[in-house]
Scaffold this active site. Structure first.
Site, PDB file in Angstrom:
ATOM      1  CG  ASP A  84      -1.749   1.061   1.583  1.00  8.33           C
ATOM      2  OD1 ASP A  84      -1.926   1.990   0.537  1.00  8.33           O
ATOM      3  OD2 ASP A  84      -2.475   1.407   2.596  1.00  8.33           O
ATOM      4  CG  ASP A 264      -3.782   4.890  -1.282  1.00  8.78           C
ATOM      5  OD1 ASP A 264      -3.196   3.971  -1.222  1.00  8.78           O
ATOM      6  OD2 ASP A 264      -4.674   5.393  -0.714  1.00  8.78           O
TER       7      ASP A 264
END
Length: 418
Positions: A84, A264
Site C-alpha cells: 500500500d 495510492d
C-alpha cells in the site's frame, strides 16, 4: 470474469544488493472460484550464475486487491499482505485480535519467534473508513530469500478486516514519522536493493495475460531511465506520494483547480470530494449512492474523458477506463466521493494507476508515469465508449439494483478504500 495469476519474482543480486521483481500472469478459471490463486517463483542469481528457486503463493481478489506472501519471525510464519503506497505501517493480526480481523485471518504470536521483541507501545492507524489498533513489535520480515532485520510490525488487537482477502498491510509510503521506518526504507538502509526505487504495473482488464508486477529496487528492464518524466513529490504532505495538480477536466469542463493528488495502491477507486463528484454526476445524469457513482450503461457513450493536469502533462482516462463494473444495465464508475476530502484533494487509486506504469523514486522523492498502452501520457487514448453490456435507453434506475451493486462494491473494496 475471474482469473488465475502466475507471478514470477526475480531477485537479482550483485555483491550486496538486489532487485526484486514480482510479475503477475493470468488465465481464465471457472467463475465459481472465489479466490484467485497465484504461484510466485523467486529466482536468485549470483555472480557465479547459479540459481536457487523458492516457490511461494500470491493471491488476487477481483483484480483489485493485490497481495503476496511474506514471512514473519524466526519460524517464518506466512501472511498475505497488501502493498500500500498510501500508508507506512506494516501490520498483521496479533494473537489476541478482536473483531473481523480475527476471523479467517492468520494471527501472529510474538512469543513463538526467537527474534521477536515486544515494544511497550500501542498505536493506531486511521483510514477514511475505520481504523486499526495494534501493539508494536520488532521481528524479521522475509520476502523470498531477502530478510529485513528488526522490522517494526503492528500486531493488531482491534480492527475491521471485513471484505479483505489479505491478512495485513505493508505500507510503501515515504517516511511519515520520525519513530517509524517503512519497509522499503529499511531495505535501503540494510543494502537489500540495488536502486532506491520501486515500481508498479497493475492491470485490471478482462483480457490479456499480464495481471501486474511490482519491482523492489528498480523497474521493468523494457524501460530505460530516459523514458521517465518525473513528477516531484509535494513536500507539503509529509510521507505521501502526493503531487501538485494544475487542474482537473471532465470533458471540456474544469471541475477542479489547483490542488494535489495522492497515488495510492491501497485504494480501489479515484476518490474526490462530494462537491466535485456532484459536478461530474450532474454532467452525465449519474447518481451517487454509498459514496459510489452509478450511471445508466446506455449513457456511457456520453461520458467524456477525465483529465488530470499534473506538472505540465495531461493524464487522460477515457469512459472505457472509468468503467469499473456493471450489472443489470447499471454501470459503476471508478469514481467515489468522501466527505473527508476537500475540493482540491484527490486519491488516485487502482482505477487510475492500472493505466500507467508507475515508478516511485524513494531517494529523490519523485514519481514517473508511463502509459501502459504505449502512447504518450499527453495523447488521449482511443475510446470506444461502448460498455461491456448495453442497457436500455429508456431504463430508469432501480433502487434494488443500486442497493445490490452498492453492497457488492462496498463489501469487496471498503477495507482498502482510503
Amino acid at each position: 470474469m475471474r482469473y488465475q495469476f502466475f507471478i514470477y519474482v526475480f531477485l537479482l543480486f550483485g555483491s550486496m544488493e538486489a532487485l526484486e521483481r514480482i510479475t503477475l500472469w493470468r488465465k481464465p478459471v471457472p467463475k465459481s472460484q472465489e479466490i484467485l490463486k497465484n504461484i510466485i517463483k523467486f529466482a536468485k542469481s549470483n555472480n557465479t550464475n547459479q540459481q536457487q528457486r523458492v516457490e511461494i503463493d500470491l493471491f488476487n481478489f477481483q483484480n483489485v486487491q493485490y497481495y503476496g506472501t511474506v514471512y514473519v519471525g524466526s519460524g517464518k510464519s506466512p501472511f498475505q499482505v497488501l502493498f500500500d503506497t498510501g500508508s507506512d505501517i506494516f501490520w498483521i493480526p496479533g494473537k489476541d485480535v478482536h473483531g473481523t480481523c480475527g476471523v479467517s485471518h492468520n494471527k501472529y504470536d510474538c512469543s513463538t519467534s526467537s527474534s521477536c521483541t515486544l515494544l511497550k507501545k500501542d498505536d493506531e492507524i486511521n483510514y477514511l473508513k475505520g481504523s486499526t489498533k495494534y501493539h508494536l513489535a520488532k521481528d524479521t520480515l522475509t520476502i523470498g530469500d531477502v530478510s529485513i532485520k528488526q522490522m517494526e510490525v503492528g500486531l493488531v488487537y482491534e480492527g475491521d478486516c471485513e471484505g479483505s482477502q489479505f491478512d495485513g498491510i505493508i505500507g510503501m509510503s515515504l517516511q511519515m514519522r520520525e519513530d517509524y521506518q517503512p519497509m522499503f526504507r529499511r531495505m535501503i538502509d540494510q543494502h537489500l536493493v540495488s536502486h532506491k526505487v520501486f515500481s508498479f504495473r497493475l492491470n485490471n482488464k478482462d483480457t490479456g495475460m499480464s495481471g501486474g508486477e511490482l519491482f523492489l529496487g528498480g523497474w521493468d528492464p523494457v524501460y530505460s531511465e530516459e523514458d521517465f518524466k518525473y513528477i516531484p513529490v509535494n513536500s507539503e504532505h509529509t510521507g505521501f506520494w502526493s503531487v501538485a495538480m494544475n487542474r482537473v477536466n471532465f470533458g471540456s469542463a474544469v471541475i477542479a483547480g489547483l490542488g494535489h493528488a495522492i497515488f495510492d495502491t491501497g485504494t480501489s477507486l479515484i476518490i474526490t470530494s462530494y462537491s466535485v463528484a456532484n459536478k461530474i454526476a450532474i454532467q452525465i445524469n449519474a447518481i451517487i449512492s454509498q459514496d459510489i457513482m452509478f450511471v445508466e450503461c446506455s449513457r456511457m457513450k456520453d461520458v467524456p474523458s477525465l483529465v488530470f493536469s499534473i506538472h505540465g502533462t495531461d493524464y487522460f482516462l477515457t469512459a472505457d477506463e472509468l468503467l469499473f463494473m456493471e450489472m443489470d444495465g447499471l454501470c459503476v464508475l471508478g469514481l467515489g466521493a468522501s466527505s473527508q476530502l476537500q475540493d482540491n484533494e484527490w486519491l488516485l487509486g487502482d482505477v487510475f494507476l492500472s493505466r500507467f506504469y508507475s515508478v516511485h523514486d524513494y531517494q529523490n522523492r519523485r514519481i514517473a508515469l508511463i502509459r501502459l498502452n504505449g502512447t504518450s501520457p499527453t495523447a488521449e487514448p482511443h475510446s470506444t465508449t461502448t460498455p461491456r453490456r448495453n442497457g436500455s435507453s429508456t431504463m430508469s434506475f432501480s433502487i434494488c439494483s443500486i442497493f445490490s451493486l452498492s453492497f457488492m462494491v462496498l463489501y469487496l473494496y471498503i477495507f482498502n478504500y482510503r
